[in-house]
Design an enzyme around this catalytic site. Sequence first.
Site, PDB file in Angstrom:
ATOM      1  N   HIS A  37      -7.090  36.006 -42.216  1.00  0.00           N
ATOM      2  CA  HIS A  37      -7.656  37.359 -42.069  1.00  0.00           C
ATOM      3  C   HIS A  37      -8.717  37.617 -43.143  1.00  0.00           C
ATOM      4  CE1 HIS A  37      -3.571  38.211 -40.179  1.00  0.00           C
ATOM      5  NE2 HIS A  37      -4.418  38.606 -39.249  1.00  0.00           N
ATOM      6  N   GLN A 155      -7.654  35.044 -26.552  1.00  0.00           N
ATOM      7  CA  GLN A 155      -7.887  36.458 -26.906  1.00  0.00           C
ATOM      8  C   GLN A 155      -9.376  36.703 -27.186  1.00  0.00           C
ATOM      9  OE1 GLN A 155      -5.391  39.228 -29.413  1.00  0.00           O
ATOM     10  NE2 GLN A 155      -6.777  38.522 -31.010  1.00  0.00           N
TER      11      GLN A 155
END
Length: 280
Positions: A37, A155
């Site tokens: 992240h 995704q």
Amino acid sequence: MILFKKAAEINDWLLKSKVSGQKIRFIPTMGALHPGHTSLIEASKQAGSISVCSIFVNPAQFNDATDFVNYPTTIEKDIDALEKAVCDVLFLPAVSEMYPAGNGNEKTYNLGYLETVLVGKYRPGHFQGVCLVVHRLLNIIPADDLYLGQKDYQQCMVIKKLVELEKLNTTIHICPTLRETSGLAMSSRNMRLTAEAREQAVKIFETLSYVKNNIKPGDVAALKQTAIDKLTNAGFNVDYVEIATAGNLDLINHWDGNRKLVAVAAAFLGDVRLIDNMLL
Ligand code: PAF
């Protein structure tokens, strides 16, 4: 870092920033942040202007209630990691803020083939839930740029499709998967693995690497089966190991030697579902 919990307040603040010429770089997450992240935050920081991260564990994308309840949350550590990454803004909404009218799927998105295969097939409704929340987030956070990790390969394709379907003015940037030195793809779900399971989990990376090193033009069905057997023998409960065309996720059994491919895998270790992929 400025923290917003209310949709109207962050929206107002960002719209004013846009008027003053700032660009909005957005990193949507479900928290339990790891270096994968923070690499997205870093990529957004390189582009300059305002980096906005959201942390919201989205109930609408969990087709399994236990999976939702067990999803790791480490909010204090996350805030710390975001401060260290010099993220400018954090949006941390409550469920009632994201879904004031309840989280029933108010809208459906025509994702076509993409939601019938792989993750879409094994987690029915998951991608509708992802679209619902990302669409809502993009209405609140009018992002010029959106940063996603390649680890969630399908995704990324789904969100690109959402942006197309809804004609959103957002450019998608897909950043490389970050791996542990063992090769294990970094994932929030790894936090739920015991030390022993974490070692076992490396088998997914090893199996995808095996596919990459052994693929040859012609029939690839036997190679896929060997990969499934490797994971099963290592103690995984395998949803799939597939080889697909990289651009549209068409599953293939025969390779012409030219088409760009991606190998994708999803498998459970105990009740933890892990996914990974590798461009071949
Ligand atoms: O990849 C995730 O963490 C989530 O699916 C996303 C994109 C934040 C939507 O909830």
